[in-house]
Design an enzyme around this catalytic site. Structure first.
Site: not given
Length: 902
Positions: A27, A96, A105, A107, A340, A456, A786, A854, A874
């Site tokens: 902010k 703020r 919302g 904080m 933002r 919110h 693997s 895997c 991979y």
């Protein structure tokens, strides 16, 4: 005292920029950036995150902070021509929060600091509006009481409702100055009683206490929960922004709103946002009063509307992204309070990324970084069947898309409780607030009767990828009686409802779902066209095509049969990285394996193996046909032994009952004796994997022969089988050498018998810490590794996955010991270190060693980036996660290339 005497803890808005988010928070950095752009930002200053860290570490603010705040406050007072808290025409400020990463919302904020019993009179005179002054004062006491002094917020809400009821009005704006004066007295009594102190009349005390409250709000339960949910580090701290107040509650020519440069739900260009006349900012985001669409501002105040549209274009072009903007109009003067990069739905993320490429604002590489595998996974969820018969209850604002079905619950506690019992729930509220976060996380979706796309509920739901419908005004939500009424229809707690976050429609009962268009695209059943779904598919297609072009990691599938293999191939799999042969022996074949394991003689064993061989061979023929031309890694049998043996308790009971009846079955007695002999206290660490193959003669030989004969048959049919034989649970090279010697002999025998040349490779799974630590030795006998990260995680941590996730993982996550389960995202420091070490050792011995993974981590977005980083060839994952792995492999490559170029 801070360690660095020259450290600066306070920055004026004119001193910062958007690149200082670590120091000034999102902010503060963006307020500074807008100030630098010459946009109308009220003057102010930012207290840094470093000051917050000192406060949180030591329990007190840095000694230098008070003097720095005083100096910046004096400069602000000089600039504004008024002093904080002066009795006539006072300067008022807001305090703020503002962390590096947006935490909407979570904080605290306090507005109108500087008002007191004396200065409220001066404010009324200066503004020539007594009602406005007393409304601002009651808001300060209410916010300060709840945020700073810890007074229960409902006490103020109840008092406000009583004041409206006494006046027989329904909205705050119908209360006049006299009503608000009385309400201020009531609020001050609440503070005195509940906080044990009077509301402070000194403006500087208000400011200092509010700053400390914002610091403390970094560690509230809801903030911690949100950070865990969004994987935000807990050591960043929050900045605090002190900004001169501008007022949207001065009358009909004033107001406040939230705007988006594009629709955060769909990504489409247009005028999106909410506006509320005669209000302050929290009224909009809290959803307390229903807003009007931002487009209506053009008729209300065209000059401000036109200026806002121009600023929105400036910001989107400057940030090259969707911007979320908070603004206030004070008597016709537009002020920018925040911007933002806005949270968006998954579909909007893909659409916006490609739109910005087409506009020339970003490159394809940047577009790839603007989307995530988590978002792609959300797009693959099912949607409601539009052709189904439904009972519609009402319609609200489509705030966050998806199809959610569940039992109606009316508070967060119940949502969490029922969810933990396995129930799917929809959280229904008039409007949500930050204290509802745990219930929102537990729910399938959120439904509110108040609020809009910027409330919110909407903002948090979009950030979490939760389905959300807001502002469904037809619904009368009664949280105390735990019911919702729509006309004559009453929905009690526990009744099933369905909500469509794409259309805003709310239905009674369960609505059937159909596959997502994105899944249909991956399956080859849908192509890009003109309608909305096709537009989304086109965006996904473009970004996926680029990801495939730039990624280095190949993506294979975990698949155990031809059907799964074919689906994986449609989803873009480049082979099979894990075929678990034990899954081929469940069901009807289980008894055959049981006979093999319990065989007493060579003859019995040979008979069992001979029966299994043709079945295994046919399994592999089908698999090689489905994956023709692509590698197929077949893992030799690796079951925990108990999976193929009769349950010892059931068998013991059966034998005991038979003996009591004196009709004992000789076969059951023999079976029980054998099961007792093989019974293990911890089967996951017992006779399984390579150990089973070495103890039961002929078992692995039968499987290798089946693989070789299937490959030869496929090759003779002009196919292109590319089989890889994987030996599981190897802990020492000697185990692998024995198996490989036998396998090589069998392969040579099959080649001679069939007249084919089979290029079958033999490798191993690295799933034990010892295997990872001795990988250089094991690589002498292995042609590929693997990493079986499921078992490796279990053995490194000493966890049994089947048990711990249900027993104590929830507590570990809540206490912050885990940010995320190590079975979900790879533990880089522990398990990851072993993977990195083994890869390095293995390739030192065998430079051409093929490396893959895997375990379930192969389809986890964050883990894919790690596997790219350590140089694996991979990843392999379940078929439905293949698109996610492809996307993240591309993102990892693009990110690495960007880092190298910097």
């Amino acid at each position: 005292m801070s360690e660095n005497k020259d450290q600066k803890f306070v920055y004026d808005f004119t001193e910062g920029n958007r690149d200082l988010k670590d120091l000034l928070g999102g902010k503060g950095a963006n307020l500074a950036e807008m100030t630098n752009l010459g946009l109308p930002v009220p003057p102010g200053f930012t207290i840094t995150t470093e000051a917050c860290k000192v406060y949180l570490d030591s329990g007190s603010a840095p000694a230098e902070l008070r003097d720095e705040v005083s100096a910046h406050l004096a400069a602000l007072e000089a600039k504004m021509g008024k002093k904080l808290g002066q009795s006539d025409d006072p300067l008022l400020v807001s305090v703020r929060s503002g962390a590096k990463f947006s935490m909407p919302g979570m904080m605290d904020t306090v507005l109108n600091i500087g008002l007191s019993d004396e200065s409220v009179v001066g404010l009324a005179a200066q503004a020539d509006n007594e009602r406005f002054a007393w409304d601002s004062y009651r808001r300060l006491i209410q916010m300060f009481g709840k945020t700073v002094l810890g007074v229960e917020g409902e006490l103020f809400e109840d008092a406000l409702d009583e004041a409206k009821a006494a006046k027989k009005v329904t909205v705050d704006t119908d209360l006049d100055a006299a009503d608000l004066k009385k309400l201020v007295k009531v609020f001050k009594k609440i503070v005195s009683k509940e906080a044990g102190r009077e509301f402070p009349q000194d403006a500087r005390e208000q400011l200092d206490l509010a700053v400390e409250a914002v610091f403390n709000s970094w560690n509230t339960d809801r903030a911690k929960l949100y950070r865990r949910q969004e994987r935000i580090p807990s050591d960043l701290g929050t900045a605090v922004n002190v900004c001169s107040m501008v007022f949207g509650n001065l009358g009909p020519d004033s107001g406040t709103g939230v705007a988006f440069t594009r629709d955060p739900a769909s990504g489409h260009a247009g005028v999106y946002g909410d506006y509320l006349q005669n209000a302050q900012g929290e009224d909009v985001v809290a959803g307390i009063r229903n807003t009007v669409p931002l487009a209506d501002l053009e008729a209300i105040d065209k000059a401000s509307y036109d200026q806002l549209m121009a600023i929105m274009t400036t910001l989107e072009t400057h940030y090259k992204d969707l911007c979320d903007i908070e603004f206030t109009i004070e008597r016709g003067q537009l002020w920018m309070l925040q911007t933002r990069v806005g949270k968006r739905t998954a579909g909007a993320a893909f659409r916006i990324a490609t739109q910005l490429v087409d506009q020339g604002l970003i490159s394809e590489a940047e577009a790839l970084q603007r989307v995530t595998g988590h978002q792609l996974a959300q797009l693959m969820f099912p949607r409601f069947d539009e052709g189904a018969k439904t009972t519609m209850l009402g319609r609200g604002i489509a705030a966050s898309p998806g199809a959610a079905v569940g039992k109606a619950v009316f508070d967060s506690y119940t949502a969490v409780k029922w969810s933990r019992s396995g129930e799917k729930v929809i959280l229904i509220r008039r409007e949500t607030n930050p204290d509802d976060l745990d219930g929102m996380i537990a729910s399938e979706g959120i439904l509110t009767s108040r609020g809009g796309k910027t409330s919110h509920a909407a903002v948090v739901a979009r950030g979490m990828g939760k389905t959300c419908v807001c502002g469904a005004e037809e619904l009368d939500v009664d949280t105390k009686r735990r019911r919702m009424t729509v006309g004559e229809t009453v929905i009690e707690e526990g009744d099933v409802v369905s909500i469509d976050g794409s259309t805003g429609k709310v239905y009674l009962g369960e609505v059937p779902v159909v596959p997502s268009p994105v899944v249909e695209y991956f399956e080859g059943r849908m192509h890009a066209g003109a309608d909305d779904a096709d537009e989304l598919v086109a965006a996904v297609h473009r970004i996926m095509a680029y990801a495939d072009r730039v990624r280095r990691l190949r993506v294979r599938a975990n698949a155990d049969n031809a059907e799964d293999a074919l689906r994986a191939r449609r989803f873009g799999a480049q082979g099979i990285g894990l075929c678990r042969t034990e899954h081929m022996f469940l069901g009807e074949r289980r008894e055959m394996v049981e006979r093999l394991i319990l065989a007493d003689t060579d003859g019995e064993r040979e008979e069992a193996l001979s029966a299994l061989l043709p079945l295994q061979k046919q399994d592999f023929i089908e698999l090689f046909e489905a994956m023709d031309g692509l590698p197929v890694t077949v893992r030799l049998l690796d079951p925990p032994l108990h999976e193929f043996l009769p349950d010892i308790t059931e068998l013991s009971v059966r034998v005991a009952l038979a003996e009591s009846r004196k009709d004992a079955n000789e076969n059951d007695l023999r079976l029980l004796q054998a099961v007792h002999k093989l019974h293990e206290q911890n089967p996951m660490l017992g006779l399984r994997g390579v150990r089973l193959g070495l103890v039961i003669p002929g078992l692995f030989a039968m499987q290798v022969r089946a693989i070789a004969e299937a490959a030869a048959e496929r090759k003779n049919a002009k196919g292109d089988p590319r089989a890889e034989i994987m030996v599981p649970l190897v802990g020492t090279v000697q185990e692998l050498e024995i198996v490989r010697e036998e396998a090589d002999a069998i392969i040579a025998e099959v080649e001679a018998a069939t007249g084919t040349s089979l290029k079958l490779s033999v490798g191993t799974m690295i799933e034990l810490p010892r295997a990872a630590l001795t990988a250089d030795q094991i690589a002498e006998a292995a042609q590929f590794f693997s990493f079986g990260t499921n078992d490796l995680t279990q053995t490194v941590w000493g966890f049994s996955r089947d048990d711990v996730e249900a027993s104590f993982f929830t507590a570990y996550l809540e206490k912050g010991i885990f940010g995320v389960s190590p079975f979900e995202t790879i533990d880089r420091d522990g398990v990851g270190s072993l993977v990195r070490h083994a890869a390095k050792l293995g390739r030192a011995t065998r430079p051409d060693l093929k490396l893959g993974v895997c375990g379930e981590h192969g389809g986890d977005p964050e883990s894919v980036h790690f596997f790219h980083e350590v140089g694996l060839d991979y990843v392999s994952c379940s078929p439905f996660r293949i698109p996610v792995a492809r996307l993240e492999a591309g993102r990892a490559a693009a990110e690495a290339k960007g880092s190298d170029s910097r």
